[in-house]
Each structure stands twice: as C-alpha cells, then as structure tokens.
Design a protein around this motif. Structure first.
Motif, short mmCIF file in Angstrom:
data_model
loop_
_atom_site.label_atom_id
_atom_site.label_comp_id
_atom_site.label_asym_id
_atom_site.label_seq_id
_atom_site.Cartn_x
_atom_site.Cartn_y
_atom_site.Cartn_z
N ASP A 56 0.87 -1.18 0.00
CA ASP A 56 0.00 0.00 0.00
C ASP A 56 0.90 1.23 0.00
O ASP A 56 1.53 1.56 1.00
CB ASP A 56 -0.90 -0.02 1.24
CG ASP A 56 -1.88 1.13 1.29
OD1 ASP A 56 -1.73 2.10 0.50
OD2 ASP A 56 -2.80 1.07 2.11
N CYS A 91 0.20 4.09 2.66
CA CYS A 91 0.26 3.72 4.08
C CYS A 91 1.66 4.04 4.61
O CYS A 91 2.67 3.59 4.07
CB CYS A 91 -0.04 2.23 4.22
SG CYS A 91 0.37 1.51 5.82
N ARG A 138 -4.13 0.35 10.05
CA ARG A 138 -2.82 0.90 9.69
C ARG A 138 -2.84 2.40 9.47
O ARG A 138 -1.91 3.09 9.86
CB ARG A 138 -2.24 0.16 8.49
CG ARG A 138 -2.97 0.38 7.19
CD ARG A 138 -2.44 -0.58 6.11
NE ARG A 138 -3.07 -0.37 4.83
CZ ARG A 138 -4.21 -0.91 4.44
NH1 ARG A 138 -4.87 -1.71 5.27
NH2 ARG A 138 -4.70 -0.67 3.25
N TYR A 139 -3.88 2.94 8.85
CA TYR A 139 -3.93 4.39 8.62
C TYR A 139 -4.13 5.14 9.93
O TYR A 139 -3.50 6.16 10.17
CB TYR A 139 -5.06 4.76 7.66
CG TYR A 139 -4.92 4.20 6.27
CD1 TYR A 139 -3.69 4.09 5.64
CD2 TYR A 139 -6.04 3.80 5.55
CE1 TYR A 139 -3.57 3.58 4.35
CE2 TYR A 139 -5.94 3.30 4.27
CZ TYR A 139 -4.71 3.19 3.67
OH TYR A 139 -4.60 2.70 2.41
N ARG A 140 -5.00 4.62 10.78
CA ARG A 140 -5.29 5.29 12.05
C ARG A 140 -4.08 5.26 12.98
O ARG A 140 -3.79 6.24 13.65
CB ARG A 140 -6.49 4.62 12.72
CG ARG A 140 -6.97 5.34 13.94
CD ARG A 140 -8.30 4.87 14.47
NE ARG A 140 -8.82 3.70 13.80
CZ ARG A 140 -9.35 2.65 14.41
NH1 ARG A 140 -9.45 2.64 15.71
NH2 ARG A 140 -9.80 1.62 13.74
N GLY A 181 -0.65 6.41 10.16
CA GLY A 181 -0.78 7.53 9.25
C GLY A 181 -0.86 7.12 7.79
O GLY A 181 -0.73 5.96 7.43
N ARG A 182 -1.10 8.14 7.00
CA ARG A 182 -1.31 7.94 5.56
C ARG A 182 -0.64 9.09 4.83
O ARG A 182 -0.70 10.24 5.26
CB ARG A 182 -2.82 7.92 5.31
CG ARG A 182 -3.21 7.74 3.90
CD ARG A 182 -4.73 7.78 3.78
NE ARG A 182 -5.07 7.68 2.39
CZ ARG A 182 -5.85 6.77 1.89
NH1 ARG A 182 -6.43 5.89 2.67
NH2 ARG A 182 -6.09 6.73 0.60
N HIS A 183 0.00 8.79 3.69
CA HIS A 183 0.62 9.80 2.85
C HIS A 183 -0.36 10.24 1.76
O HIS A 183 -1.26 9.50 1.40
CB HIS A 183 1.89 9.26 2.19
CG HIS A 183 2.93 8.81 3.17
ND1 HIS A 183 3.58 9.67 4.02
CD2 HIS A 183 3.44 7.58 3.43
CE1 HIS A 183 4.44 8.99 4.75
NE2 HIS A 183 4.37 7.72 4.43
#
Length: 131
Positions: free
Chosen positions: A8, A11, A108-110, A113-115
């Motif tokens: 991902d 991610c 995973r995002y929570r 984080g997320r780009h």
C-alpha cells in the motif's frame, strides 16, 4: 528471478516496510509494486484480492503467491543473515498470526498515518519498482 511485493503506497507503515527492505535486501531479491499502480492493482486482482480494500500483504515468488504473515516471514527469511531467525514465527499457528495481522492492516492508517501519494524511490532504487 526477483520476488514481487505488492504494498500500500500511501500507508506510512507500508512505506517504512519498503524502505526497510530496500536497506536490508542487499541481494536485491525483491521488487515492489504499489497497489495504487497498474501492476500492483492487477497483481492483487489476479490473486483474488480486492485492490480497493486490501487487507492482505502479497508476495509473488518462484511462481507462487503468499499472503499475510506467511508472506512477511518468507520475505524476512529471504533477507538472510540474522533475519532468518524470523522463521521461528512459523511455529505460531497461522490461525493466530493472520488475525493479528488483519487487525494491524485494518487500523494501519489510524495507527501509523497515511501519505498523500505513494513513496517515490530515489534514482538508484527506481529499477526495483514496477510502477
């Protein structure tokens, strides 16, 4: 032939995983395809995984596909050296390992984080990415 890891690309945890592999995969055993790219998306679909809701890690190597913790352990062992010790994780039954992995994947995002966009490799690494 190099294995292909579908990850991902937005991610933060997954991008760190790829950077870790780029650093420790000295034999350049693995290539990478972001699931947001054409190659990554088609590889996920070809192996029955939903590219719009991926909760699985995919490794393609030696004409076979591995997912989830089996794929992660195989990649770590494939790095050689002290990373081969990850093979002991196979002693934990998959029915215990994979649900724990899925909790991580769902959050995973929570948690990490997320780009806004996929990890961009530097000039020396560009050949290891399929998209």
């Amino acid at each position: 032939m190099a294995g292909v890891i579908v990850f991902d690309g937005v991610c933060a945890l997954c991008s760190r995983w790829v950077r870790f592999l780029l650093r420790f995969d000295r034999q350049q055993r693995y290539r990478f395809a972001a699931m947001q790219g054409t190659h990554g998306r088609s590889l996920l679909q070809a192996h029955g995984l939903d590219p719009d809701d991926p909760l699985s890690f995919l490794l393609l190597e030696d004409g076979r596909a591995w997912t989830d913790t089996d794929a992660i352990v195989r990649v770590l062992v494939g790095l050689g050296g002290p990373w081969r010790l990850a093979a002991v994780l196979r002693a934990v039954p998959r029915r215990l390992r994979d649900p724990a992995y899925r909790v991580l994947a769902r959050n995973r995002y929570r948690w990490f984080g997320r780009h806004d966009r996929c990890h961009l490799p530097d000039a020396g690494q560009v050949g290891r990415f399929l998209d």
